[in-house]
Design an enzyme around this catalytic site. Sequence first.
Site, PDB file in Angstrom:
ATOM      1  N   GLY A   1       0.779  -1.172   0.061  1.00 19.99           N
ATOM      2  CA  GLY A   1       0.169  -0.014  -0.018  1.00 19.99           C
ATOM      3  C   GLY A   1       0.833   1.104  -0.035  1.00 19.99           C
ATOM      4  O   GLY A   1       1.985   1.221   0.271  1.00 19.99           O
TER       5      GLY A   1
ATOM      6  N   GLN B   1       2.682  10.145   1.452  1.00 18.72           N
ATOM      7  CA  GLN B   1       3.947   9.401   1.401  1.00 18.72           C
ATOM      8  C   GLN B   1       5.146   9.717   0.254  1.00 18.72           C
ATOM      9  O   GLN B   1       6.044   9.607   0.172  1.00 18.72           O
ATOM     10  CB  GLN B   1       3.658   7.916   1.520  1.00 18.72           C
ATOM     11  CG  GLN B   1       3.365   7.297   2.746  1.00 18.72           C
ATOM     12  CD  GLN B   1       3.233   5.861   2.822  1.00 18.72           C
ATOM     13  OE1 GLN B   1       2.133   5.285   2.500  1.00 18.72           O
ATOM     14  NE2 GLN B   1       4.356   5.124   3.341  1.00 18.72           N
TER      15      GLN B   1
ATOM     16  N   CYS C   1       6.028   0.504   7.497  1.00 25.28           N
ATOM     17  CA  CYS C   1       5.333   1.449   6.846  1.00 25.28           C
ATOM     18  C   CYS C   1       6.711   1.638   6.078  1.00 25.28           C
ATOM     19  O   CYS C   1       7.954   2.058   6.411  1.00 25.28           O
ATOM     20  CB  CYS C   1       5.022   2.826   7.723  1.00 25.28           C
ATOM     21  SG  CYS C   1       4.526   4.082   6.635  1.00 25.28           S
ATOM     22  N   LEU C   2       6.846   2.015   4.724  1.00 22.29           N
ATOM     23  CA  LEU C   2       7.645   2.429   3.808  1.00 22.29           C
ATOM     24  C   LEU C   2       8.186   3.879   4.162  1.00 22.29           C
ATOM     25  O   LEU C   2       9.494   4.171   3.841  1.00 22.29           O
ATOM     26  CB  LEU C   2       7.111   2.399   2.239  1.00 22.29           C
ATOM     27  CG  LEU C   2       6.665   1.264   1.800  1.00 22.29           C
ATOM     28  CD1 LEU C   2       6.209   1.482   0.377  1.00 22.29           C
ATOM     29  CD2 LEU C   2       7.688   0.362   1.477  1.00 22.29           C
TER      30      LEU C   2
ATOM     31  N   HIS D   1      -4.531   1.101   7.634  1.00 26.22           N
ATOM     32  CA  HIS D   1      -3.180   1.767   7.735  1.00 26.22           C
ATOM     33  C   HIS D   1      -2.910   2.848   6.599  1.00 26.22           C
ATOM     34  O   HIS D   1      -2.451   3.937   6.988  1.00 26.22           O
ATOM     35  CB  HIS D   1      -2.184   0.613   7.315  1.00 26.22           C
ATOM     36  CG  HIS D   1      -0.635   1.201   7.382  1.00 26.22           C
ATOM     37  ND1 HIS D   1      -0.005   0.834   8.358  1.00 26.22           N
ATOM     38  CD2 HIS D   1      -0.012   1.810   6.560  1.00 26.22           C
ATOM     39  CE1 HIS D   1       1.338   1.413   8.258  1.00 26.22           C
ATOM     40  NE2 HIS D   1       1.293   2.079   7.089  1.00 26.22           N
ATOM     41  N   GLU D   2      -3.330   2.678   5.313  1.00 23.34           N
ATOM     42  CA  GLU D   2      -3.322   3.577   4.241  1.00 23.34           C
ATOM     43  C   GLU D   2      -3.931   4.744   4.730  1.00 23.34           C
ATOM     44  O   GLU D   2      -3.862   6.059   4.566  1.00 23.34           O
ATOM     45  CB  GLU D   2      -3.356   3.045   3.009  1.00 23.34           C
ATOM     46  CG  GLU D   2      -2.339   2.011   2.563  1.00 23.34           C
ATOM     47  CD  GLU D   2      -0.835   2.445   2.828  1.00 23.34           C
ATOM     48  OE1 GLU D   2      -0.512   3.775   2.813  1.00 23.34           O
ATOM     49  OE2 GLU D   2      -0.069   1.540   3.021  1.00 23.34           O
TER      50      GLU D   2
ATOM     51  N   HIS E   1      -2.922   7.346   6.722  1.00 23.18           N
ATOM     52  CA  HIS E   1      -1.920   8.310   6.276  1.00 23.18           C
ATOM     53  C   HIS E   1      -2.573   9.425   5.644  1.00 23.18           C
ATOM     54  O   HIS E   1      -1.983  10.721   5.982  1.00 23.18           O
ATOM     55  CB  HIS E   1      -1.027   7.529   5.160  1.00 23.18           C
ATOM     56  CG  HIS E   1       0.007   6.888   5.631  1.00 23.18           C
ATOM     57  ND1 HIS E   1       1.142   7.465   6.109  1.00 23.18           N
ATOM     58  CD2 HIS E   1       0.556   5.686   5.406  1.00 23.18           C
ATOM     59  CE1 HIS E   1       2.229   6.622   6.230  1.00 23.18           C
ATOM     60  NE2 HIS E   1       1.437   5.581   6.141  1.00 23.18           N
TER      61      HIS E   1
END
Length: 183
Positions: A45, A50, A98-99, A140-141, A144
């Site tokens: 995702g 991000q 997380c990226l 999670h996304e 963001h």
Amino acid sequence: MLLPIYAYGHPVLRKKAEEIAADYPELSQFIANMWETMYHAEGVGLAAPQVGRAIRLFVIDTVQLEEKGKDVVGFKRVFINAQKVEEKGKIWAYEEGCLSIPDIRGDVDRLDTLTIRYMDETFVERTETFNGINARVIQHEYDHIEGILFLEYLKPVKKAMIRGRLENIRKGKVKVDYKMKFA
């Protein structure tokens, strides 16, 4: 085109994202770039904040998890202007990462069922219910685009243990196999 992933400490990650209209400039190319960036970074995702844009857009592909033998029926979707309708079910812990916060993972408690209303990439409105890992990835996304990082759900002891590592990420002292942008 690969986009840089904004690292922990960058202000865009803490902003509540704004809705967009169907005429958002070069939207289809931006979405294509998000997919390419997410796959290159080996994510499932990726949210627009991000990659530096505080807009209500994220992409998810959990088909990858299904292909790796995980117990999930995966899906691949673009979510635009998403709004949670309902979260319910049992609370369950799962280790998230997380990226934007590389090499840090932690158990996060979330409800296992999510109903969400969103626009797809053609701006058709949809309302769907997701369960299990699919719901978790969306939650999670979604966080963001609300300016929330998974770190906020970690236990105080875990937060204390990773404080130094987070500071190193904020300062750009981290090695990853994808482009990052630091505050």
